[in-house]
Design a protein around this motif. Structure first.
Motif, PDB file in Angstrom:
ATOM      1  N   THR A   6      57.218  54.829  20.876  1.00 12.29           N
ATOM      2  CA  THR A   6      57.046  53.550  20.915  1.00 12.29           C
ATOM      3  C   THR A   6      57.849  53.031  22.276  1.00 12.29           C
ATOM      4  O   THR A   6      57.200  52.019  22.731  1.00 12.29           O
ATOM      5  N   ALA A   7      58.116  54.154  23.135  1.00 14.34           N
ATOM      6  CA  ALA A   7      58.447  53.972  23.978  1.00 14.34           C
ATOM      7  C   ALA A   7      57.093  53.836  24.893  1.00 14.34           C
ATOM      8  O   ALA A   7      57.422  52.579  26.287  1.00 14.34           O
ATOM      9  N   LEU A   8      56.738  54.748  24.526  1.00 13.16           N
ATOM     10  CA  LEU A   8      55.525  54.469  25.841  1.00 13.16           C
ATOM     11  C   LEU A   8      54.763  53.076  25.172  1.00 13.16           C
ATOM     12  O   LEU A   8      53.652  53.184  26.020  1.00 13.16           O
ATOM     13  N   GLY A   9      54.258  53.237  24.184  1.00 10.58           N
ATOM     14  CA  GLY A   9      53.850  51.943  23.777  1.00 10.58           C
ATOM     15  C   GLY A   9      54.089  50.135  24.388  1.00 10.58           C
ATOM     16  O   GLY A   9      53.936  49.590  25.210  1.00 10.58           O
ATOM     17  N   VAL A  10      55.520  50.716  24.611  1.00 10.72           N
ATOM     18  CA  VAL A  10      55.826  49.421  25.222  1.00 10.72           C
ATOM     19  C   VAL A  10      55.830  49.553  26.681  1.00 10.72           C
ATOM     20  O   VAL A  10      55.653  48.102  27.225  1.00 10.72           O
ATOM     21  N   LEU A  11      56.281  50.648  27.574  1.00 11.81           N
ATOM     22  CA  LEU A  11      55.431  50.566  28.948  1.00 11.81           C
ATOM     23  C   LEU A  11      54.418  49.653  28.616  1.00 11.81           C
ATOM     24  O   LEU A  11      54.018  49.743  30.222  1.00 11.81           O
ATOM     25  N   LEU A  12      53.354  51.053  28.143  1.00 12.49           N
ATOM     26  CA  LEU A  12      51.425  50.583  28.341  1.00 12.49           C
ATOM     27  C   LEU A  12      51.625  48.687  28.472  1.00 12.49           C
ATOM     28  O   LEU A  12      51.492  48.337  29.687  1.00 12.49           O
ATOM     29  N   LEU A  13      52.627  48.490  27.512  1.00 13.36           N
ATOM     30  CA  LEU A  13      51.101  47.391  26.896  1.00 13.36           C
ATOM     31  C   LEU A  13      52.720  45.708  27.825  1.00 13.36           C
ATOM     32  O   LEU A  13      52.081  45.238  28.896  1.00 13.36           O
ATOM     33  N   LEU A  14      53.429  46.900  28.938  1.00 14.50           N
ATOM     34  CA  LEU A  14      54.738  45.928  29.737  1.00 14.50           C
ATOM     35  C   LEU A  14      53.863  45.847  31.051  1.00 14.50           C
ATOM     36  O   LEU A  14      53.337  44.999  32.016  1.00 14.50           O
ATOM     37  N   LEU A  15      53.173  47.551  31.028  1.00 12.64           N
ATOM     38  CA  LEU A  15      52.339  47.465  32.344  1.00 12.64           C
ATOM     39  C   LEU A  15      51.273  47.046  32.322  1.00 12.64           C
ATOM     40  O   LEU A  15      50.889  46.310  33.637  1.00 12.64           O
ATOM     41  N   ILE A  16      50.057  46.760  31.446  1.00 13.20           N
ATOM     42  CA  ILE A  16      49.226  45.786  31.056  1.00 13.20           C
ATOM     43  C   ILE A  16      49.503  44.477  31.636  1.00 13.20           C
ATOM     44  O   ILE A  16      48.862  43.152  32.285  1.00 13.20           O
ATOM     45  N   ASP A  17      51.050  44.407  31.015  1.00 15.25           N
ATOM     46  CA  ASP A  17      51.219  42.215  31.061  1.00 15.25           C
ATOM     47  C   ASP A  17      51.897  42.023  32.942  1.00 15.25           C
ATOM     48  O   ASP A  17      50.881  40.834  33.103  1.00 15.25           O
ATOM     49  N   THR A  18      51.649  43.483  33.313  1.00 18.88           N
ATOM     50  CA  THR A  18      52.094  43.570  35.310  1.00 18.88           C
ATOM     51  C   THR A  18      50.952  42.775  36.156  1.00 18.88           C
ATOM     52  O   THR A  18      50.729  42.053  36.911  1.00 18.88           O
ATOM     53  N   LEU A  19      49.900  43.970  35.356  1.00 16.21           N
ATOM     54  CA  LEU A  19      48.696  43.969  36.290  1.00 16.21           C
ATOM     55  C   LEU A  19      48.015  42.885  35.901  1.00 16.21           C
ATOM     56  O   LEU A  19      47.008  42.134  36.996  1.00 16.21           O
ATOM     57  N   LEU A  20      48.076  42.208  34.584  1.00 19.02           N
ATOM     58  CA  LEU A  20      47.439  41.157  34.736  1.00 19.02           C
ATOM     59  C   LEU A  20      48.085  40.096  35.483  1.00 19.02           C
ATOM     60  O   LEU A  20      46.514  39.290  35.635  1.00 19.02           O
ATOM     61  N   LEU A  21      49.132  40.088  36.026  1.00 16.42           N
ATOM     62  CA  LEU A  21      49.896  38.413  36.069  1.00 16.42           C
ATOM     63  C   LEU A  21      49.818  39.254  37.916  1.00 16.42           C
ATOM     64  O   LEU A  21      50.563  37.758  38.865  1.00 16.42           O
ATOM     65  N   ILE A  22      49.947  40.004  38.252  1.00 19.08           N
ATOM     66  CA  ILE A  22      51.078  39.809  39.324  1.00 19.08           C
ATOM     67  C   ILE A  22      49.603  39.606  40.659  1.00 19.08           C
ATOM     68  O   ILE A  22      50.142  39.260  41.687  1.00 19.08           O
ATOM     69  N   VAL A  23      48.873  40.149  40.365  1.00 16.04           N
ATOM     70  CA  VAL A  23      47.127  40.129  41.363  1.00 16.04           C
ATOM     71  C   VAL A  23      47.466  38.062  41.530  1.00 16.04           C
ATOM     72  O   VAL A  23      47.885  37.758  42.781  1.00 16.04           O
ATOM     73  N   PRO A  24      47.270  37.715  40.481  1.00 14.59           N
ATOM     74  CA  PRO A  24      47.379  36.228  41.008  1.00 14.59           C
ATOM     75  C   PRO A  24      49.072  35.408  41.399  1.00 14.59           C
ATOM     76  O   PRO A  24      48.767  34.747  42.446  1.00 14.59           O
ATOM     77  N   LEU A  25      49.871  36.353  41.213  1.00 13.20           N
ATOM     78  CA  LEU A  25      51.263  35.862  41.327  1.00 13.20           C
ATOM     79  C   LEU A  25      51.951  36.172  42.465  1.00 13.20           C
ATOM     80  O   LEU A  25      51.978  35.438  43.712  1.00 13.20           O
ATOM     81  N   LEU A  26      50.740  37.049  43.239  1.00 16.21           N
ATOM     82  CA  LEU A  26      51.288  36.672  45.027  1.00 16.21           C
ATOM     83  C   LEU A  26      49.800  36.961  45.750  1.00 16.21           C
ATOM     84  O   LEU A  26      50.520  36.662  46.926  1.00 16.21           O
TER      85      LEU A  26
END
Length: 295
Positions: A6-26
């Motif tokens: 469960t933890a690995l699944g949550v971390l993976l999805l949170l990482l994808i979420d972060t990578l998708l949005l941090i580039v346009p944010l920056l």
């Protein structure tokens, strides 16, 4: 094995979420620095906030799908995105931040946290914090300040500059009055007069109110309670081992007298603010006892 997966699944999805949005944010944050014209910079600022809010929205959906945690949110009726708030909260764990995002995302303006300077070095998130104009506090130790008295007041000046940037937009300014997470060791070390809380520090709040007081619509007095014998850490949350979190919200009017004095140089006014904070903390301590008893 299941909590680990469960933890690995949550971390993976949170990482994808972060990578998708941090580039346009920056990119938008950099454009906000470089582009001429107030309107263009304001548009970039709105884009930064759009990215941040959608990052939180997706994160909440990930938690809802993969975690069994029940977010028991009380007192959220009447909150408005177009108003400005000062939010004060007890601080116990890294779970506090997801709890606040669950309770307030979409209901109030996006949070502005006062962060420890060390957090700027967290990969990806440190850059996001910078892009979102979060003020980074130095929080020098008492022994350091005794050796370097010229550093006294540095955090208060950071507070003043940060609040000046928030004057023209709706904002939710988050202030952890305890300044650090609660632990039994810190509680004993401080000889705290409260059962469930550390001693609050009024200075940062006083300087925020001095800058923003007339523009703030209300105080959000938030109390977090984790039913059970221990305060959960972030790993327990993302591995599905936190059954319930209580977020109790009390919306209060702000006393105008809290920003009508000089906290730094007027001892009588400083005592008035500290007494007000002490009463707030006494009520919060009693509220935690009630909530834990009823949980």
């Amino acid at each position: 094995m299941r909590p680990l997966l469960t933890a690995l699944g949550v971390l993976l999805l949170l990482l994808i979420d972060t990578l998708l949005l941090i580039v346009p944010l920056l990119l938008l944050a950099l454009l906000r620095l470089l582009l001429p014209g107030r309107r263009l910079r304001a548009a970039c600022g709105r884009g930064v906030m759009w990215c941040a809010e959608h990052w939180v929205t997706i994160g909440k959906r990930i938690f809802a799908r993969l975690l069994p945690t029940v977010w028991d949110i009380r007192g959220s009726a009447g909150l408005r995105r177009g108003r400005s708030y000062l939010l004060v909260c007890n601080h116990q764990s890294w779970v506090d931040i997801p709890a606040l995002l669950e309770a307030f995302s979409g209901r109030v303006p996006f949070f502005k946290f006062f962060l420890k300077q060390e957090l700027v070095w967290i990969p990806l998130l440190g850059l996001a914090f910078w892009a979102l104009d979060y003020p980074f506090m130095k929080r020098h130790a008492k022994a350091y300040l005794e050796r370097h008295p010229e550093k006294r007041g540095e955090d208060l000046e950071i507070t003043r500059r940060a609040c000046a940037r928030f004057r023209d937009i709706p904002v939710t300014l988050v202030n952890y009055l305890e300044g650090t997470r609660f632990t039994p060791h810190k509680h004993a070390q401080q000889a705290s007069p409260y059962r469930y809380l550390l001693r609050p520090k009024a200075g940062g709040m006083a300087f925020a109110l001095a800058s923003l007081g007339p523009r703030l619509d209300a105080l959000l007095d938030v109390t977090l309670v984790y039913p059970g014998r221990r305060i959960p850490g972030f790993w327990l949350l993302i591995s599905g081992q936190v059954a319930r979190v209580i977020v109790d919200i009390q919306t209060r009017e702000l006393d105008p007298r809290l920003w009508q004095g000089d906290y730094q140089d007027d001892a009588q006014f400083r005592q008035y603010v500290q007494d007000w904070v002490s009463r707030l903390w006494e009520e919060k301590d009693a509220r935690i006892a009630r909530l834990r008893g009823a949980a």
